[in-house]
Scaffold this motif. Structure first.
Motif, mmCIF file in Angstrom:
data_model
loop_
_atom_site.group_PDB
_atom_site.id
_atom_site.type_symbol
_atom_site.label_atom_id
_atom_site.label_comp_id
_atom_site.label_asym_id
_atom_site.label_seq_id
_atom_site.Cartn_x
_atom_site.Cartn_y
_atom_site.Cartn_z
ATOM 1 N N ASP A 293 -27.517 -29.815 -25.404
ATOM 2 C CA ASP A 293 -27.515 -28.568 -24.625
ATOM 3 C C ASP A 293 -26.172 -27.857 -24.729
ATOM 4 O O ASP A 293 -26.108 -26.636 -24.898
ATOM 5 C CB ASP A 293 -27.797 -28.859 -23.136
ATOM 6 C CG ASP A 293 -29.278 -29.043 -22.884
ATOM 7 O OD1 ASP A 293 -30.074 -28.766 -23.814
ATOM 8 O OD2 ASP A 293 -29.641 -29.482 -21.769
ATOM 9 N N GLU A 294 -25.111 -28.650 -24.608
ATOM 10 C CA GLU A 294 -23.773 -28.041 -24.661
ATOM 11 C C GLU A 294 -23.515 -27.393 -26.021
ATOM 12 O O GLU A 294 -22.979 -26.288 -26.107
ATOM 13 C CB GLU A 294 -22.703 -29.105 -24.348
ATOM 14 C CG GLU A 294 -22.656 -29.482 -22.886
ATOM 15 C CD GLU A 294 -21.863 -30.757 -22.588
ATOM 16 O OE1 GLU A 294 -21.752 -31.111 -21.406
ATOM 17 O OE2 GLU A 294 -21.368 -31.393 -23.558
ATOM 18 N N THR A 297 -25.624 -24.200 -26.265
ATOM 19 C CA THR A 297 -25.072 -23.087 -25.479
ATOM 20 C C THR A 297 -23.837 -22.517 -26.164
ATOM 21 O O THR A 297 -23.690 -21.293 -26.306
ATOM 22 C CB THR A 297 -24.665 -23.588 -24.068
ATOM 23 O OG1 THR A 297 -25.807 -24.235 -23.500
ATOM 24 C CG2 THR A 297 -24.235 -22.429 -23.182
ATOM 25 N N GLU A 301 -23.337 -18.744 -27.897
ATOM 26 C CA GLU A 301 -22.239 -17.824 -27.572
ATOM 27 C C GLU A 301 -21.535 -17.358 -28.853
ATOM 28 O O GLU A 301 -21.178 -16.185 -28.990
ATOM 29 C CB GLU A 301 -21.222 -18.515 -26.643
ATOM 30 C CG GLU A 301 -21.751 -18.734 -25.237
ATOM 31 C CD GLU A 301 -20.836 -19.644 -24.399
ATOM 32 O OE1 GLU A 301 -21.342 -20.210 -23.416
ATOM 33 O OE2 GLU A 301 -19.633 -19.782 -24.747
#
Lengths: 310, 335
Positions: A293-294, A297, A301
């Motif tokens: 997930d990190e 994300t 970005e």
């Protein structure tokens, strides 16, 4: 090293490793970062957001992560057409690379180099097969003359073993005991040609013929590769001359964009033992999901930022 | 001192004055000191930085490139200029690419020295002047040795800049003495030196001022020496006056001195030893036709060697390579 970076590399801990994170998590995160970066590129290509071509290293992420974690300030990596994983493992600079491949001014080479021609402190790549090997040897000779203990690493593939200048360089590097580590990623296919149709004799013996020690490993396990790479980098740094780390691996994706005629069964089997599967088993499901997930994300970005760049 | 020794002295000075200078090449170490003895004594004086190599031109150029990327100043010797083909990939796709394709974040100032040219009977693969294949390679300077240019000045320029250079040394210059202009004269010829900013000097030689000359002769390297003899003889014996224009750098060219001479004489002959066609002279003809259209009395005459293999036999070789007779005939035609 004469290299004047345009701007400091933009890195993000969510892609390169959180402070205090266990090494196993960090390695998984870095491989996942490279994998998802490459997959994102392929999606952006299909979308028409990118110009030119790209050579994804999907399936070979463990090599880049394993080798680069043993390199230090002052060391240098020379990479090839399939350089994204090496560059990202070295610098963590996803935005600079993506902007470069998008042809934007904020790219690491202002959009001139594109996917295959990257330059940043301690890192260079070029798209012609073979010629980077003597270039890396020249950097090794510079380090030897300066007596600075730095290591020059060059990544090549099995296909590059068809180029004569590789052997000229192995000979000279051995004669002069240059601090050079050749990492040969044998991914079994040179573009569309299988290694069996490209390479006579024994791969390791080609290096051994020059008296260059060869460490041969067939693995996609980043932990195993890291331990071996650490020993090889250490031996080169100790001044014992050039060495070869020969990694038998596999390229899971096509050569460049959509040119894959390989047997589907062969590829499917390799997906069962790819680096994220092999190493991912060592992580708790929750940790793995969190890291995924990190990375997702952070990469989203990067993509949004890159798209908005002029 | 003969040119080979002047050049060796230049390299010694470079090694002595700059610890970044490294010499690589085949058979350059003592006691042999290079096929043409240019590097004799240097490996004894600088054993770490003067290295004899295996017969591996691609790696010589490629390792030089890596040294240059790392801040060193490699000077690679190519024993016979014919073997430049074996480093073409390094020159075209590596050495001259790096600075521009990395957006200026690296420089690759490799100096390649090559012994070129014929008239020695070495035959088809040891006599060529292949520099025309390197003219026009973006970001590559090609410079030709001449007896009118001090190699110390030329190498100070190379070492003071961050650009790659190919320096071609015609073999027949090695045993000759330098004839640098002294008090504005070279022998009986008036010598002037023109130089645009950032360029190496172009030497202009004539018996009378350019405005009184009937033709400009543009030549470099050994053919410039041949041309000087013709120009001098025609002036003394027949009062046929030509101005010889000898650039050191042949690509990219400093056209200003050439245009100045051509505008004064109204007629131009170019001379080179390389094979005729798609050549330095062709490029000069193209540039002059654009820049001086309507101002020349006649088309630019390009004198070059026959586009064939260079025979070993003395008479057959002489029939192929440019010599004084062709230069003289062209000057007479162009007056």
């Amino acid at each position: 090293m004469r290299s004047t970076a345009l701007a400091p590399a933009r890195t993000d801990e969510r892609l390169t490793g959180l402070a205090g994170e266990p090494p196993g998590h960090r390695r998984y995160r870095r491989m996942r970062f490279i994998r998802r970066f490459e997959e994102t590129l392929l999606r952006l290509f299909e979308e028409g957001a990118l110009n030119g071509t790209t050579h994804a290293c999907i399936g070979q992420e463990a090599d880049a992560v394993a080798v680069t974690e043993h390199l230090a300030e002052g060391d240098h990596i020379f990479s090839n057409h399939r350089c994204h994983g090496h560059y990202l493992a070295h610098s963590g600079d996803a935005l600079g690379l993506l902007a470069e491949i998008m042809g934007k001014e904020a790219g690491v080479c202002r959009g001139v180099g594109g996917s295959q021609h990257i330059c940043a402190p301690g890192f260079k790549s070029n798209g012609v097969q073979g010629g980077i090997v003597p270039n890396a040897a020249g950097i090794a000779l510079a380090n030897q003359l300066a007596g600075n203990g730095a290591v020059s690493v060059v990544f090549i593939g099995d296909g590059t073993l068809g180029e004569g200048v590789v052997y000229e360089t192995l000979n000279m590097a051995a004669l002069w005991k240059l601090p050079l580590l050749v990492v040969c990623e044998d991914n079994r296919w040179a573009q569309s040609t299988p290694v069996a149709a490209n390479l006579a004799g024994d791969m390791a013996a080609r290096f051994a013929a020059f008296g260059v020690p060869v460490r041969e490993v067939g693995s996609t396990d980043v932990e195993e590769l890291s331990a071996i790479a650490g020993e090889e980098v250490g031996a080169v740094r100790a001044g014992r001359g050039p060495r070869v780390l020969l990694i038998h691996t596999y390229r899971l994706c096509h050569h460049s964009k959509s040119d894959d005629e390989r047997p589907e069964q062969e590829i499917a089997e390799r997906w069962l033992v790819e680096p994220l599967v092999v190493h991912g088993r060592r992580l708790d499901a929750a940790d793995r999901a969190r890291i995924d997930d990190e990375v997702e994300t952070a990469l989203a970005e990067v993509v949004a930022t890159a798209r908005a760049l002029p | 001192m003969i040119f080979a020794k002047e050049l060796g002295d230049t390299l010694r000075g470079a090694l002595d004055g700059d610890r970044r200078v490294v010499l690589l090449g085949e058979d350059i170490a003592d006691p042999y000191g290079g096929a043409f003895k240019v590097t004799r004594g240097l490996s004894t004086a600088f054993p770490q930085r003067v290295r004899t190599t295996p017969i591996s031109e691609g790696a010589i150029a490629g390792i030089s490139a890596g040294l240059a990327l790392a801040g060193y100043r490699p000077i690679a010797e190519v024993m016979f200029g014919d073997f430049l083909t074996l480093m073409f990939d390094q020159v075209v796709n590596h050495i001259t690419k790096y600075q521009a394709m990395y957006a200026g974040q690296a420089t690759c100032p490799v100096i390649v020295r090559a012994a070129t040219g014929g008239h020695r009977g070495y035959g088809p693969t040891h006599s060529q002047s292949l520099e025309k294949h390197f003219l026009g390679v973006p970001h590559l300077r090609v410079v030709a040795a001449s007896l009118y240019h001090d190699p110390r000045v030329v190498f100070a320029d190379f070492l003071g800049r961050d650009e790659p250079v190919l320096y071609v040394e015609h073999k027949l210059l090695y045993p000759q003495h330098l004839t640098l202009p002294v008090h504005g004269m070279v022998g009986d010829l008036i010598a002037t030196s023109d130089c645009s900013p950032g360029m190496l000097p172009t030497i202009r030689l004539s018996a009378v001022p350019a405005a009184e000359c009937a033709v400009s002769v543009l030549a470099y390297g050994y053919p410039a020496l041949l041309a000087a003899k013709v120009v001098e003889r025609l002036a003394m014996q027949e009062e046929i006056f030509a101005e010889l224009v000898v650039p050191a750098q042949i690509a990219p060219m400093d056209w200003a001195p050439v245009l100045s001479s051509a505008a004064a004489t109204g007629s131009v002959v170019t001379v080179e030893e390389g094979a005729d066609g798609w050549s330095w002279g062709s490029e000069a003809a193209s540039v002059l036709s654009r820049r001086l259209f309507g101002k020349l009395r006649r088309p630019v005459d390009v004198v070059a060697s026959a586009p064939t293999v260079i025979p070993s036999s003395k008479t057959k070789e002489a029939a192929v390579l440019v010599g004084g007779a062709q230069i003289e005939a062209a000057i007479r035609r162009a007056c």
